[in-house]
Every structure is written in structure tokens, then in C-alpha cells.
Motif scaffolding. Structure first.
Motif, PDB file in Angstrom:
ATOM      1  N   ASN A   1       0.838  -1.287  -0.280  1.00  0.00           N
ATOM      2  CA  ASN A   1      -0.025   0.210   0.250  1.00  0.00           C
ATOM      3  C   ASN A   1       0.867   1.201  -0.053  1.00  0.00           C
ATOM      4  OD1 ASN A   1      -1.597   2.158   0.570  1.00  0.00           O
ATOM      5  ND2 ASN A   1      -2.828   1.133   2.077  1.00  0.00           N
ATOM      6  N   ILE A   2       0.500   1.913  -1.191  1.00  0.00           N
ATOM      7  CA  ILE A   2       1.758   3.170  -1.266  1.00  0.00           C
ATOM      8  C   ILE A   2       1.348   4.281   0.019  1.00  0.00           C
ATOM      9  CG2 ILE A   2       2.393   2.700  -3.550  1.00  0.00           C
ATOM     10  CD1 ILE A   2       0.602   4.897  -4.473  1.00  0.00           C
ATOM     11  N   TRP A   3       0.090   4.249   0.411  1.00  0.00           N
ATOM     12  CA  TRP A   3      -0.117   5.422   1.347  1.00  0.00           C
ATOM     13  C   TRP A   3       0.245   4.967   2.606  1.00  0.00           C
ATOM     14  CZ3 TRP A   3      -6.009   6.568   0.275  1.00  0.00           C
ATOM     15  CH2 TRP A   3      -6.083   7.661  -0.752  1.00  0.00           C
ATOM     16  N   ARG A   4       0.688   3.692   2.889  1.00  0.00           N
ATOM     17  CA  ARG A   4       1.298   3.263   4.068  1.00  0.00           C
ATOM     18  C   ARG A   4       3.058   3.251   4.069  1.00  0.00           C
ATOM     19  NH1 ARG A   4      -1.846  -1.626   6.526  1.00  0.00           N
ATOM     20  NH2 ARG A   4      -0.143  -1.112   8.231  1.00  0.00           N
ATOM     21  N   ASP A   5       3.550   3.430   2.992  1.00  0.00           N
ATOM     22  CA  ASP A   5       4.944   3.368   2.914  1.00  0.00           C
ATOM     23  C   ASP A   5       5.563   4.303   1.924  1.00  0.00           C
ATOM     24  OD1 ASP A   5       7.475   2.515   2.746  1.00  0.00           O
ATOM     25  OD2 ASP A   5       7.144   0.391   2.173  1.00  0.00           O
ATOM     26  N   PRO A   6       6.373   5.502   2.381  1.00  0.00           N
ATOM     27  CA  PRO A   6       6.683   6.471   1.392  1.00  0.00           C
ATOM     28  C   PRO A   6       7.859   5.858   0.718  1.00  0.00           C
ATOM     29  CG  PRO A   6       6.746   7.172   3.940  1.00  0.00           C
ATOM     30  CD  PRO A   6       6.278   5.663   3.832  1.00  0.00           C
ATOM     31  N   ALA A   7       8.543   4.845   0.721  1.00  0.00           N
ATOM     32  CA  ALA A   7       9.388   4.087   0.057  1.00  0.00           C
ATOM     33  C   ALA A   7       8.705   3.563  -1.161  1.00  0.00           C
ATOM     34  CB  ALA A   7      10.390   3.310   0.583  1.00  0.00           C
ATOM     35  N   ALA A   8       7.635   3.053  -0.733  1.00  0.00           N
ATOM     36  CA  ALA A   8       7.083   2.518  -1.784  1.00  0.00           C
ATOM     37  C   ALA A   8       6.099   3.264  -3.037  1.00  0.00           C
ATOM     38  CB  ALA A   8       5.847   1.659  -1.537  1.00  0.00           C
ATOM     39  N   ALA A   9       5.623   4.394  -2.286  1.00  0.00           N
ATOM     40  CA  ALA A   9       5.426   5.669  -3.266  1.00  0.00           C
ATOM     41  C   ALA A   9       6.700   6.236  -3.966  1.00  0.00           C
ATOM     42  CB  ALA A   9       4.870   6.585  -2.230  1.00  0.00           C
TER      43      ALA A   9
END
Length: 139
Positions: free
Chosen positions: A95-103
Motif C-alpha cells: 500500500n503506497i499510502w502506508r509506505d513512503p519508500a513504496a510511493a
């Protein structure tokens, strides 16, 4: 964490408003039921457990497992998730809203946009992939 629930809560609030202002007639109840179902489908509850970006990369490294970057409320993410049925658990969901690195990883491969779903298979990114292609990757 609360941000992931905002779209579903907003849809549920509209459903409550429809029932409250519709005098409980059959049409209002039917609309409210549809809205509640949409709120559930768009919620994080329907998606497999979230892992962070670093964990996802480690888990996928040697197994050729697809990593799906998604966010709540995204209709394309819901379409992909629904089309995979039980196979969805075979992918790793971030979930990109829960993980800034993923976003940041998603922005890196999508010209600065947080376009989801973005699926990584190895180091290759696939933005909004065809559900049939995704099902083939999970066989």
C-alpha cells in the motif's frame, strides 16, 4: 494509517445519508446496499496483508513473485484484485499510502506520478497491467 480508510468511510457516509434522507423506501435501501458493498470492496480489508517496500523486495527477490503497489480507493487496483480471485494471495501487496519508500518507487517508474496498480516482476515495472497477464504470472 487512517488515510487508507478515507475513501471507504466517505462512501459509507454517503450510504448512510441516502438511507437517512430516503425515508427507507426500497430504492434508497438498494442504493445504500450498493454503496456499502463498494465501501467494503475499496477498503484495505479486501486486499491481502500489507508489507513494506523493503520486505516486499526481499520476499520477491529469489522467487519471481510479482509485487503489486496499490492504494485504497483506486478503481484499477480493485479491478485487478477482483480479477485475481484467490490467486491474489500469491502476489505481494504494498500500500503506497502506508509506505513512503513504496510511493517513491512507483513515482520513479511512472514519470513522477503515483500511478497504481504498478506491478514489479523482477526489476521490470508494469503500470496498470492487464488482469489476464497478471493471472498468468501467478500460475
Amino acid at each position: 494509517m487512517w488515510r487508507t480508510w478515507v475513501p471507504s468511510l466517505a462512501i459509507a457516509a454517503v450510504a448512510v445519508l441516502v438511507v437517512a434522507t430516503g425515508a427507507l423506501d426500497p430504492a434508497s435501501i438498494a442504493i445504500a446496499v450498493v454503496l456499502f458493498v463498494l465501501a467494503w470492496i475499496g477498503s484495505p480489508l479486501l486486499f491481502p496483508r500489507h508489507v513494506d517496500d523493503a520486505t516486499a523486495r526481499l520476499e520477491a527477490a529469489g522467487t519471481n513473485t510479482p509485487v503489486v503497489y496499490w492504494r485504497p480507493g483506486c478503481m484499477f487496483c480493485m479491478r485487478l484484485r477482483a480479477s485475481l480471485f484467490r490467486r491474489a494471495d500469491r502476489a505481494i501487496w504494498v500500500n503506497i499510502w502506508r509506505d513512503p519508500a513504496a510511493a517513491a518507487r512507483v513515482r520513479e517508474v511512472n514519470d513522477g506520478n503515483e500511478t497504481v496498480p504498478t506491478v514489479f516482476l523482477g526489476e521490470r515495472a508494469h503500470t496498470n497491467p492487464d488482469p489476464e497477464w497478471m493471472r498468468a504470472q501467478l500460475r
